[in-house]
Design a protein around this motif. Structure first.
Motif, PDB file in Angstrom:
ATOM      1  N   GLU A 101       0.830  -1.204   0.000  1.00 40.95           N
ATOM      2  CA  GLU A 101       0.000   0.000   0.000  1.00 40.95           C
ATOM      3  C   GLU A 101       0.864   1.253   0.000  1.00 40.95           C
ATOM      4  O   GLU A 101       0.517   2.247  -0.640  1.00 40.95           O
ATOM      5  N   LEU A 102       1.988   1.203   0.699  1.00 37.37           N
ATOM      6  CA  LEU A 102       2.909   2.339   0.699  1.00 37.37           C
ATOM      7  C   LEU A 102       3.434   2.581  -0.717  1.00 37.37           C
ATOM      8  O   LEU A 102       3.498   3.722  -1.171  1.00 37.37           O
ATOM      9  N   ASN A 103       3.766   1.503  -1.409  1.00 35.15           N
ATOM     10  CA  ASN A 103       4.208   1.630  -2.806  1.00 35.15           C
ATOM     11  C   ASN A 103       3.094   2.205  -3.683  1.00 35.15           C
ATOM     12  O   ASN A 103       3.348   3.029  -4.563  1.00 35.15           O
ATOM     13  N   ALA A 104       1.859   1.770  -3.447  1.00 29.28           N
ATOM     14  CA  ALA A 104       0.727   2.232  -4.251  1.00 29.28           C
ATOM     15  C   ALA A 104       0.447   3.716  -4.017  1.00 29.28           C
ATOM     16  O   ALA A 104       0.204   4.461  -4.972  1.00 29.28           O
ATOM     17  N   VAL A 105       0.466   4.158  -2.769  1.00 30.38           N
ATOM     18  CA  VAL A 105       0.201   5.574  -2.497  1.00 30.38           C
ATOM     19  C   VAL A 105       1.373   6.422  -2.996  1.00 30.38           C
ATOM     20  O   VAL A 105       1.178   7.551  -3.465  1.00 30.38           O
ATOM     21  N   LYS A 106       2.571   5.896  -2.932  1.00 30.44           N
ATOM     22  CA  LYS A 106       3.739   6.597  -3.485  1.00 30.44           C
ATOM     23  C   LYS A 106       3.536   6.817  -4.988  1.00 30.44           C
ATOM     24  O   LYS A 106       3.731   7.923  -5.489  1.00 30.44           O
ATOM     25  N   ASP A 107       3.141   5.766  -5.692  1.00 28.90           N
ATOM     26  CA  ASP A 107       2.882   5.886  -7.122  1.00 28.90           C
ATOM     27  C   ASP A 107       1.768   6.896  -7.398  1.00 28.90           C
ATOM     28  O   ASP A 107       1.878   7.715  -8.310  1.00 28.90           O
ATOM     29  N   LEU A 108       0.718   6.844  -6.601  1.00 33.22           N
ATOM     30  CA  LEU A 108      -0.422   7.742  -6.782  1.00 33.22           C
ATOM     31  C   LEU A 108      -0.014   9.206  -6.605  1.00 33.22           C
ATOM     32  O   LEU A 108      -0.331  10.060  -7.432  1.00 33.22           O
ATOM     33  N   VAL A 109       0.725   9.490  -5.543  1.00 31.95           N
ATOM     34  CA  VAL A 109       1.137  10.871  -5.267  1.00 31.95           C
ATOM     35  C   VAL A 109       2.162  11.345  -6.298  1.00 31.95           C
ATOM     36  O   VAL A 109       2.042  12.445  -6.847  1.00 31.95           O
ATOM     37  N   GLU A 110       3.162  10.505  -6.586  1.00 32.69           N
ATOM     38  CA  GLU A 110       4.182  10.918  -7.554  1.00 32.69           C
ATOM     39  C   GLU A 110       3.596  11.058  -8.963  1.00 32.69           C
ATOM     40  O   GLU A 110       3.958  11.979  -9.691  1.00 32.69           O
ATOM     41  N   GLY A 111       2.703  10.151  -9.338  1.00 32.62           N
ATOM     42  CA  GLY A 111       2.059  10.257 -10.647  1.00 32.62           C
ATOM     43  C   GLY A 111       1.211  11.509 -10.764  1.00 32.62           C
ATOM     44  O   GLY A 111       1.191  12.170 -11.804  1.00 32.62           O
ATOM     45  N   THR A 112       0.511  11.842  -9.685  1.00 32.79           N
ATOM     46  CA  THR A 112      -0.308  13.052  -9.654  1.00 32.79           C
ATOM     47  C   THR A 112       0.560  14.295  -9.796  1.00 32.79           C
ATOM     48  O   THR A 112       0.274  15.175 -10.611  1.00 32.79           O
ATOM     49  N   LEU A 113       1.626  14.366  -9.003  1.00 35.11           N
ATOM     50  CA  LEU A 113       2.522  15.524  -9.075  1.00 35.11           C
ATOM     51  C   LEU A 113       3.186  15.634 -10.446  1.00 35.11           C
ATOM     52  O   LEU A 113       3.320  16.735 -10.988  1.00 35.11           O
ATOM     53  N   PHE A 114       3.593  14.504 -11.003  1.00 33.07           N
ATOM     54  CA  PHE A 114       4.205  14.516 -12.326  1.00 33.07           C
ATOM     55  C   PHE A 114       3.243  15.090 -13.359  1.00 33.07           C
ATOM     56  O   PHE A 114       3.596  15.963 -14.152  1.00 33.07           O
ATOM     57  N   LYS A 115       2.002  14.616 -13.342  1.00 33.33           N
ATOM     58  CA  LYS A 115       1.002  15.071 -14.310  1.00 33.33           C
ATOM     59  C   LYS A 115       0.679  16.556 -14.122  1.00 33.33           C
ATOM     60  O   LYS A 115       0.567  17.303 -15.094  1.00 33.33           O
ATOM     61  N   ILE A 116       0.569  16.993 -12.881  1.00 23.72           N
ATOM     62  CA  ILE A 116       0.306  18.410 -12.608  1.00 23.72           C
ATOM     63  C   ILE A 116       1.464  19.266 -13.119  1.00 23.72           C
ATOM     64  O   ILE A 116       1.257  20.281 -13.793  1.00 23.72           O
ATOM     65  N   ASN A 117       2.691  18.859 -12.801  1.00 32.01           N
ATOM     66  CA  ASN A 117       3.864  19.622 -13.230  1.00 32.01           C
ATOM     67  C   ASN A 117       4.011  19.619 -14.752  1.00 32.01           C
ATOM     68  O   ASN A 117       4.377  20.634 -15.347  1.00 32.01           O
ATOM     69  N   LEU A 118       3.707  18.495 -15.382  1.00 31.38           N
ATOM     70  CA  LEU A 118       3.760  18.406 -16.839  1.00 31.38           C
ATOM     71  C   LEU A 118       2.738  19.359 -17.463  1.00 31.38           C
ATOM     72  O   LEU A 118       3.064  20.115 -18.388  1.00 31.38           O
TER      73      LEU A 118
END
Length: 128
Positions: A101-118
């Motif tokens: 779950e820690l890996n999943a939330v990490k992916d969720l947060v990092e993916g969200t930030l990446f998409k926002i920054n992009l």
């Protein structure tokens, strides 16, 4: 993908940013305007409504949880154990998570930030 996001009613009320098997992130829409000042992040059965800065802080909390639990690397139960405590930017809320779950939330947060920054780059600074 969470069930509620596939509902047409909700699709008209949100603009999805990112999703994985454990959650989703999106902006709310109000009167056909996308409200980009905060991101709705749904992880498991918990919803957070974060600014971009709070998302960055949550990313730091996740990284801290990894470093605090690095002593468990050799444990056979590491991926199923709920002993990992994940603090959140909300001082009253901590989550008990497995390593998966820690890996999943990490992916969720990092993916969200990446998409926002992009998107910020593509539709902001990067536009000529």
């Amino acid at each position: 993908m969470p069930i509620f996001v596939s509902n047409i009613f909700y699709m008209q009320k949100i603009k999805q940013i990112y999703y994985n098997d454990s959650g989703t992130s999106f902006y709310w829409r109000k009167e056909n305007e996308i409200l980009i000042d905060k991101v709705q992040l749904i992880f498991r059965e918990t919803g957070f409504y974060f600014t971009k800065q709070e998302l960055q802080l949550f990313k730091s909390c996740i990284e801290e949880s990894y470093s605090l639990n690095s002593c468990c690397d050799d444990c056979e139960l590491k991926n199923q154990c709920h002993k990992f405590l994940l603090t959140t930017p909300c001082s009253q809320i901590d989550l008990a998570v497995t390593m998966q779950e820690l890996n999943a939330v990490k992916d969720l947060v990092e993916g969200t930030l990446f998409k926002i920054n992009l998107d910020d780059y593509l539709y902001g600074v990067g536009m000529n």
